[in-house]
Design an enzyme around this catalytic site. Structure first.
Site, PDB file in Angstrom:
ATOM      1  N   GLU A 142      -1.989  10.060   3.244  1.00  0.00           N
ATOM      2  CA  GLU A 142      -0.955   8.692   3.243  1.00  0.00           C
ATOM      3  C   GLU A 142      -0.316   7.920   4.124  1.00  0.00           C
ATOM      4  O   GLU A 142       0.112   8.266   3.758  1.00  0.00           O
ATOM      5  CB  GLU A 142      -0.806   8.332   1.905  1.00  0.00           C
ATOM      6  CG  GLU A 142      -2.409   8.675   1.302  1.00  0.00           C
ATOM      7  CD  GLU A 142      -1.799   7.975  -0.167  1.00  0.00           C
ATOM      8  OE1 GLU A 142      -2.522   8.449  -1.324  1.00  0.00           O
ATOM      9  OE2 GLU A 142      -0.152   8.584  -0.762  1.00  0.00           O
ATOM     10  N   PRO A 143      -0.628   8.565   5.439  1.00  0.00           N
ATOM     11  CA  PRO A 143       0.446   8.379   6.684  1.00  0.00           C
ATOM     12  C   PRO A 143       0.281   6.660   7.185  1.00  0.00           C
ATOM     13  O   PRO A 143      -0.557   5.688   6.504  1.00  0.00           O
ATOM     14  CB  PRO A 143      -0.068   8.728   7.891  1.00  0.00           C
ATOM     15  CG  PRO A 143      -1.388   8.897   7.835  1.00  0.00           C
ATOM     16  CD  PRO A 143      -1.934   9.125   5.684  1.00  0.00           C
ATOM     17  N   GLY A 144       1.189   5.931   6.580  1.00  0.00           N
ATOM     18  CA  GLY A 144       1.228   4.987   7.639  1.00  0.00           C
ATOM     19  C   GLY A 144       2.970   3.970   8.462  1.00  0.00           C
ATOM     20  O   GLY A 144       1.759   4.094   9.237  1.00  0.00           O
ATOM     21  N   ARG A 145       4.065   4.415   8.670  1.00  0.00           N
ATOM     22  CA  ARG A 145       4.913   4.261   9.554  1.00  0.00           C
ATOM     23  C   ARG A 145       4.272   5.247  10.213  1.00  0.00           C
ATOM     24  O   ARG A 145       4.108   4.782  11.051  1.00  0.00           O
ATOM     25  CB  ARG A 145       6.200   4.273   8.592  1.00  0.00           C
ATOM     26  CG  ARG A 145       7.022   3.878   9.947  1.00  0.00           C
ATOM     27  CD  ARG A 145       8.284   4.596   9.123  1.00  0.00           C
ATOM     28  NE  ARG A 145       8.713   4.983   8.132  1.00  0.00           N
ATOM     29  CZ  ARG A 145       9.647   3.203   7.374  1.00  0.00           C
ATOM     30  NH1 ARG A 145       9.843   2.654   8.053  1.00  0.00           N
ATOM     31  NH2 ARG A 145      10.247   3.462   5.820  1.00  0.00           N
ATOM     32  N   ARG A 160      13.960  -4.633   8.135  1.00  0.00           N
ATOM     33  CA  ARG A 160      14.272  -3.984   7.692  1.00  0.00           C
ATOM     34  C   ARG A 160      16.215  -3.220   7.681  1.00  0.00           C
ATOM     35  O   ARG A 160      16.627  -3.013   7.336  1.00  0.00           O
ATOM     36  CB  ARG A 160      13.804  -2.876   8.666  1.00  0.00           C
ATOM     37  CG  ARG A 160      11.948  -2.763   7.770  1.00  0.00           C
ATOM     38  CD  ARG A 160      11.352  -1.737   8.831  1.00  0.00           C
ATOM     39  NE  ARG A 160      12.216   0.010   8.327  1.00  0.00           N
ATOM     40  CZ  ARG A 160      12.784   0.371   8.919  1.00  0.00           C
ATOM     41  NH1 ARG A 160      13.265  -0.012  10.478  1.00  0.00           N
ATOM     42  NH2 ARG A 160      13.203   1.659   8.908  1.00  0.00           N
ATOM     43  N   TYR A 199      17.380  -2.367   4.371  1.00  0.00           N
ATOM     44  CA  TYR A 199      17.794  -0.603   4.503  1.00  0.00           C
ATOM     45  C   TYR A 199      18.654  -0.179   5.352  1.00  0.00           C
ATOM     46  O   TYR A 199      19.049   0.441   5.689  1.00  0.00           O
ATOM     47  CB  TYR A 199      16.500   0.314   5.196  1.00  0.00           C
ATOM     48  CG  TYR A 199      15.305   0.111   4.505  1.00  0.00           C
ATOM     49  CD1 TYR A 199      14.955  -0.380   3.210  1.00  0.00           C
ATOM     50  CD2 TYR A 199      13.917  -0.710   4.993  1.00  0.00           C
ATOM     51  CE1 TYR A 199      13.898  -0.629   2.322  1.00  0.00           C
ATOM     52  CE2 TYR A 199      13.123  -0.681   4.556  1.00  0.00           C
ATOM     53  CZ  TYR A 199      12.885  -0.911   3.493  1.00  0.00           C
ATOM     54  OH  TYR A 199      11.689  -1.018   2.671  1.00  0.00           O
ATOM     55  N   CYS A 246      20.316 -18.248   7.568  1.00  0.00           N
ATOM     56  CA  CYS A 246      21.714 -18.722   6.741  1.00  0.00           C
ATOM     57  C   CYS A 246      22.304 -17.231   6.026  1.00  0.00           C
ATOM     58  O   CYS A 246      22.312 -18.157   4.339  1.00  0.00           O
ATOM     59  CB  CYS A 246      21.440 -19.895   5.579  1.00  0.00           C
ATOM     60  SG  CYS A 246      21.642 -21.206   7.466  1.00  0.00           S
ATOM     61  N   GLU A 247      22.223 -16.228   6.163  1.00  0.00           N
ATOM     62  CA  GLU A 247      22.493 -15.147   5.280  1.00  0.00           C
ATOM     63  C   GLU A 247      23.753 -13.976   6.299  1.00  0.00           C
ATOM     64  O   GLU A 247      22.784 -14.069   7.769  1.00  0.00           O
ATOM     65  CB  GLU A 247      21.639 -14.542   4.985  1.00  0.00           C
ATOM     66  CG  GLU A 247      20.586 -14.694   4.308  1.00  0.00           C
ATOM     67  CD  GLU A 247      21.151 -14.931   2.887  1.00  0.00           C
ATOM     68  OE1 GLU A 247      21.385 -13.874   2.413  1.00  0.00           O
ATOM     69  OE2 GLU A 247      19.806 -15.354   2.351  1.00  0.00           O
ATOM     70  N   TYR A 300       6.480  -2.204   8.458  1.00  0.00           N
ATOM     71  CA  TYR A 300       7.081  -2.832   7.202  1.00  0.00           C
ATOM     72  C   TYR A 300       7.485  -4.075   8.792  1.00  0.00           C
ATOM     73  O   TYR A 300       9.432  -3.965   7.931  1.00  0.00           O
ATOM     74  CB  TYR A 300       8.602  -1.685   6.701  1.00  0.00           C
ATOM     75  CG  TYR A 300       7.171  -0.901   6.188  1.00  0.00           C
ATOM     76  CD1 TYR A 300       6.739  -0.429   5.084  1.00  0.00           C
ATOM     77  CD2 TYR A 300       7.091   0.674   6.750  1.00  0.00           C
ATOM     78  CE1 TYR A 300       5.547   0.341   4.520  1.00  0.00           C
ATOM     79  CE2 TYR A 300       6.345   1.667   5.956  1.00  0.00           C
ATOM     80  CZ  TYR A 300       5.977   1.140   4.992  1.00  0.00           C
ATOM     81  OH  TYR A 300       4.933   2.220   4.228  1.00  0.00           O
TER      82      TYR A 300
HETATM   83  C1  LIG Z   1       3.917   3.715   1.598  1.00  0.00           C
HETATM   84  C2  LIG Z   1       3.326   4.739   0.674  1.00  0.00           C
HETATM   85  C3  LIG Z   1       3.329   5.748   1.644  1.00  0.00           C
HETATM   86  C4  LIG Z   1       3.180   5.360   3.301  1.00  0.00           C
HETATM   87  O1  LIG Z   1       4.840   5.653   3.651  1.00  0.00           O
HETATM   88  P1  LIG Z   1       4.788   5.855   5.059  1.00  0.00           P
HETATM   89  O2  LIG Z   1       6.645   6.542   4.971  1.00  0.00           O
HETATM   90  O3  LIG Z   1       4.287   4.355   5.316  1.00  0.00           O
HETATM   91  O4  LIG Z   1       4.104   6.819   5.497  1.00  0.00           O
HETATM   92  C5  LIG Z   1       1.669   6.237   1.005  1.00  0.00           C
HETATM   93  N1  LIG Z   1       1.419   6.294   0.467  1.00  0.00           N
HETATM   94  C6  LIG Z   1       1.977   5.723  -1.303  1.00  0.00           C
HETATM   95  C7  LIG Z   1       2.180   6.279  -2.110  1.00  0.00           C
HETATM   96  C8  LIG Z   1       3.107   4.765  -0.481  1.00  0.00           C
HETATM   97  O5  LIG Z   1       3.449   4.104  -1.490  1.00  0.00           O
END
Ligand SMILES: *Cc1c(COP(=O)(O)O)cnc(C)c1O
Length: 427
Positions: free
Chosen positions: A280-283, A319, A323, A349-350, A378
């Site tokens: 499940e890669p996102g970033r 971000r 973070y 305004c922060e 993100y």
């Molecule tokens: C957010 C998330 C991801 C993706 O995370 P990345 O750091 O963007 O790769 C994968 N699995 C689950 C369950 C998440 O909540």
């Protein structure tokens, strides 16, 4: 100057180019702030990941929350990827973009009965179940519809992802997943689950991980549990290793794990597993493919600090505020300037509306174009209209061409759905 060497075509090699497209020209045409993404860079990542996974029965489920623009989801769909979703809205988006339901997995601690029903209706592949209550709800909703839901237990391995506390998800104090002891009980009680096929394990311990150690440790917990379950006679057909692979936000400072090393760690940990591996890669797929284009509004000489005030703000890119994240910032100038030290801020305004403190940059002037790098993940997906700032435009680049994939929001669109209180009713 050259913004990035990747994908620059000779026609604009001496200008600020991304994916063969001149960024200052895009900024003039589309306006600022705007999020810009390179389709070629995303495809390169997809291809590298697929190559690394060669020979494995693996499905890549892109974590839609990283960047859920329809055009980005369509890129994923075209490449044959699935999706990891965390809400009914993401389910809707992914289906709309053409990601087949049978490649969608549903994670998250707060799935509602309605979201579960919609996901079952659509025919999603699998639910990553995060609590006993959710497991019971899934059983109830599936039995009402007389369908069988496939489920994985999301394991919280109590491993420190060594990342920012707000994006750590695999410590026992975090809200995500359940301990192995609880999950063991779910399998043992499985006979009561007439409409849930609990045959998978899932783990996702956090985001922006720059070391393999926590990943290996988490995988080991899950693999040990899989072996234990297999020995007890439970068939495990799916092992989901989550996402979390880190990227380079700060040149010369961040050293991401290579995709081959990452997949090798999975290969090694899951050796002997004969079911399907989910990732499940996102970033990692989208972050470095994106930049945020913004213009300098003015320089303000404060009493103690010098502020570079941009037309982008925390509502466009949260971000740094949320973070304390670092993003490289590059003014796109065509002359050479002396270096200055700025606090780089937006108009919101922060005090938290700060992209960088004490950043050394070439001297900037009002109207200069500035690129904030690695904003493809993100960024737009976390945007808001705080301070009544309409959502920024989003642009996809592909080998010398660009397409607006989200129009800049108008003021009218920004207040759509709001009313004056002229319709009073009693509840
Ligand atoms: C957010 C998330 C991801 C993706 O995370 P990345 O750091 O963007 O790769 C994968 N699995 C689950 C369950 C998440 O909540």
């Amino acid at each position: 100057m050259t913004a990035t060497t990747a994908h620059a075509d000779p026609a604009c090699a001496d200008k600020a180019c991304l994916d063969g497209v001149d960024l200052p020209a895009v900024a003039r045409r589309v306006g600022t702030p705007c999020h810009v993404y390179s389709a070629s860079a995303i495809r390169e990542r997809i291809d590298a990941l697929k190559a690394a996974l060669h020979g494995l029965d693996a499905l890549v489920c892109y974590a839609a929350k990283a960047n859920s623009n329809i055009a980005i989801l369509q890129l994923m769909a075209d490449a044959g990827l699935g999706a990891d979703i965390v809400s009914g809205g993401e389910l809707w988006r992914c289906l709309y973009a053409g990601i087949p339901a049978e490649r969608i997995v549903f994670s998250g601690v707060g799935k509602t009965a309605e979201e579960i029903a919609d996901a079952l209706e659509a025919g999603v592949a699998r639910f990553n179940v995060e609590s006993a209550d959710e497991l019971q709800l899934l059983q109830r909703v599936a039995s009402e519809r007389n369908v069988i839901a496939c489920a994985s237990a999301r394991i919280n391995p109590d491993v420190d992802a060594l990342t920012h506390a707000k994006i750590s998800t695999g410590k026992s104090e975090n809200k995500f997943g359940v301990g192995v002891d609880e999950a063991r009980g779910w399998f043992a009680g499985g006979a009561a689950l007439t409409h849930v096929r609990l045959d998978g394990l899932h783990v996702h311990i956090g985001s922006q991980m720059l070391s393999l150690d926590p990943i290996r440790a988490a995988l080991q917990r899950v693999v040990d549990f899989w072996h234990e379950l297999a020995a007890a006679g439970y068939a495990i057909r799916s092992l989901d290793v989550g996402g979390g692979l880190g990227v380079r936000y700060r040149a010369g400072h961040d050293h991401p794990v290579s995709i081959d090393d990452y997949v090798d760690a999975i290969r090694h940990a899951l050796a002997g597993f004969e079911g399907r591996i989910l990732l499940e890669p996102g970033r990692w797929l989208v972050a470095e493919a994106g930049v945020l284009l913004t213009r300098v509004i003015r320089i303000k000489h404060g009493q103690q600090r010098k502020f570079l005030i941009l037309d982008a703000a925390m509502n466009d890119l949260l971000r740094p505020s949320l973070y304390d994240a670092w993003h490289d910032i590059v003014p796109l100038l065509d002359d050479s300037r002396s270096m200055q030290t700025y606090d780089v801020v937006g108009p919101v305004c922060e005090t938290g509306d700060t992209f960088a403190r004490d950043r050394e940059l070439p001297e900037c002037r009002a109207g200069d174009l500035v690129m904030i790098k690695a904003t493809g993940a993100y960024g737009a997906s976390m945007a808001s209209t705080y301070n009544s700032r309409p959502l920024a435009a989003e642009v996809l680049l592909d080998r010398g061409h660009y397409a607006v994939v989200r129009e800049r929001q108008t003021f009218e669109e920004m207040i759509a759905g709001e009313h004056s209180a002229d319709q009073w009713e009693t509840a």
